[in-house]
Design a protein around this motif. Structure first.
Motif, PDB file in Angstrom:
ATOM      1  N   GLN A  26       0.740  -1.106  -0.042  1.00 20.69           N
ATOM      2  CA  GLN A  26      -0.133   0.142   0.248  1.00 20.69           C
ATOM      3  C   GLN A  26       0.978   1.260  -0.123  1.00 20.69           C
ATOM      4  OE1 GLN A  26      -2.912   0.049   3.139  1.00 20.69           O
ATOM      5  NE2 GLN A  26      -2.912   2.261   3.310  1.00 20.69           N
ATOM      6  N   TYR A  27       1.761   1.255   0.767  1.00 24.09           N
ATOM      7  CA  TYR A  27       2.816   2.104   0.878  1.00 24.09           C
ATOM      8  C   TYR A  27       4.018   2.349  -0.228  1.00 24.09           C
ATOM      9  CZ  TYR A  27       0.447   3.658   4.958  1.00 24.09           C
ATOM     10  OH  TYR A  27      -0.628   4.131   5.931  1.00 24.09           O
ATOM     11  N   LYS A  28       4.032   1.075  -1.008  1.00 24.06           N
ATOM     12  CA  LYS A  28       4.954   1.053  -2.183  1.00 24.06           C
ATOM     13  C   LYS A  28       6.554   0.675  -1.400  1.00 24.06           C
ATOM     14  CE  LYS A  28       2.440   3.975  -5.233  1.00 24.06           C
ATOM     15  NZ  LYS A  28       2.658   5.160  -6.033  1.00 24.06           N
ATOM     16  N   ILE A  29       6.253   0.387  -0.322  1.00 24.50           N
ATOM     17  CA  ILE A  29       7.555  -0.304   0.271  1.00 24.50           C
ATOM     18  C   ILE A  29       7.821  -1.754  -0.272  1.00 24.50           C
ATOM     19  CG2 ILE A  29       8.640  -0.777   2.517  1.00 24.50           C
ATOM     20  CD1 ILE A  29       6.972   1.417   3.661  1.00 24.50           C
ATOM     21  N   ASP A  30       9.233  -1.956  -0.906  1.00 24.77           N
ATOM     22  CA  ASP A  30       9.751  -3.050  -1.226  1.00 24.77           C
ATOM     23  C   ASP A  30      10.140  -3.891  -0.313  1.00 24.77           C
ATOM     24  OD1 ASP A  30      10.791  -4.966  -2.664  1.00 24.77           O
ATOM     25  OD2 ASP A  30      12.053  -3.909  -3.819  1.00 24.77           O
ATOM     26  N   PHE A  31       9.607  -5.158  -0.070  1.00 17.55           N
ATOM     27  CA  PHE A  31      10.092  -6.086   0.852  1.00 17.55           C
ATOM     28  C   PHE A  31      10.491  -7.362   0.152  1.00 17.55           C
ATOM     29  CE2 PHE A  31       5.463  -6.926  -0.186  1.00 17.55           C
ATOM     30  CZ  PHE A  31       5.453  -8.371  -0.412  1.00 17.55           C
ATOM     31  N   CYS A  32      10.621  -7.511  -1.004  1.00 20.66           N
ATOM     32  CA  CYS A  32      11.156  -8.734  -1.688  1.00 20.66           C
ATOM     33  C   CYS A  32      12.566  -8.547  -2.371  1.00 20.66           C
ATOM     34  CB  CYS A  32      10.123  -9.127  -2.758  1.00 20.66           C
ATOM     35  SG  CYS A  32       9.576  -8.014  -3.839  1.00 20.66           S
ATOM     36  N   CYS A  33      12.374  -7.698  -3.216  1.00 21.42           N
ATOM     37  CA  CYS A  33      13.764  -7.573  -3.898  1.00 21.42           C
ATOM     38  C   CYS A  33      14.854  -6.799  -3.038  1.00 21.42           C
ATOM     39  CB  CYS A  33      13.595  -6.825  -5.508  1.00 21.42           C
ATOM     40  SG  CYS A  33      12.813  -7.958  -6.633  1.00 21.42           S
ATOM     41  N   SER A  34      14.200  -5.849  -2.377  1.00 18.55           N
ATOM     42  CA  SER A  34      14.996  -5.044  -1.402  1.00 18.55           C
ATOM     43  C   SER A  34      14.695  -5.381   0.061  1.00 18.55           C
ATOM     44  CB  SER A  34      15.201  -3.446  -1.918  1.00 18.55           C
ATOM     45  OG  SER A  34      15.445  -3.395  -3.070  1.00 18.55           O
ATOM     46  N   GLY A  35      14.639  -6.425   0.299  1.00 17.36           N
ATOM     47  CA  GLY A  35      13.940  -6.931   1.538  1.00 17.36           C
ATOM     48  C   GLY A  35      15.078  -6.892   2.622  1.00 17.36           C
TER      49      GLY A  35
END
Length: 226
Positions: A26-35
């Motif tokens: 929702q906040y466009k916070i990357d948790f996969c590629c830049s986790g």
């Protein structure tokens, strides 16, 4: 109660609390590629309201805890369990949704591209991503996953092969983010027909599933073999 703080890494938050993936998207916070980045660092960089976001994550965690929802601890799961889940929940999903979206993106680009030129670019990006993802999951199932599951092979260094897969994850993630921006967060315009709206809904679903897919591999499965 404060469970998650600004010092927690985005990928680790989703490992411990998978429901957080929805809030982070929702906040466009990357948790996969830049986790591997700390959430406080990302929040500050993007000039977001860190207190509000962390309060939401912690409140949602407490809510799910009170509801006694089962949260799978993927870190404790065996490689075979994780791989079977990836294939069943993510790879098979891609094999189903990608041909459907290929037709949808092409159709809306042809019908609405004159007045919404962004659809033409979305269709081109999708075609590239589709080819990349199908090649990627075939490589995983044919070469990497069997090596991980073969105890006689897993002792060998497969870190270089995994690093290449992680690079491919980054490329697919970048394509999805570009599509996300072009579609204004998958928000269909006022003049959109039902097919147009369906296309955006399916693209949104694809992003959600793919980010969770990448997260499981980048932050849980693959680090075991670096």
């Amino acid at each position: 109660m404060t469970i998650f703080t600004e010092n927690d890494r985005t990928g680790e938050i989703v490992i411990r609390f998978p429901y957080a993936s929805q809030l982070l998207r929702q906040y466009k916070i990357d948790f996969c590629c830049s986790g591997d980045r700390r959430i406080g660092e990302v929040i500050q960089e993007r000039e977001l309201d860190g207190e509000k976001i962390l309060n939401e994550i912690n409140a949602h965690y407490e809510e799910q805890k009170q509801l006694h929802n089962v949260i799978i601890d993927w870190k404790s799961q065996a490689n075979e369990t994780i791989i079977n889940h990836i294939i069943d929940t993510h790879h098979n999903y891609l094999r189903s949704i990608l041909p459907e979206l290929e037709q949808l993106t092409l159709k809306v680009a042809k019908v609405h591209g004159k007045h919404h030129p962004e659809l033409i670019q979305v269709q081109k990006l999708f075609k590239t991503m589709q080819a990349d993802l199908l090649q990627h999951i075939t490589k995983e199932e044919t070469y990497i996953f069997p090596k991980i599951l073969d105890s006689s092979v897993v002792s060998q260094n497969i870190g270089n092969e995994i690093a290449l897969l992680e690079d491919e994850h980054s490329s697919s993630g970048a394509l999805l983010k570009s599509i996300h921006e072009l579609t204004d967060d998958f928000t269909a315009p006022m003049d959109a027909c039902n097919t147009f709206k369906l296309t955006y809904l399916k693209l949104d679903e694809l992003e959600r599933n793919t980010f969770n897919h990448i997260h499981l591999e980048n932050n849980i499965l693959f680090p075991r073999f670096h």
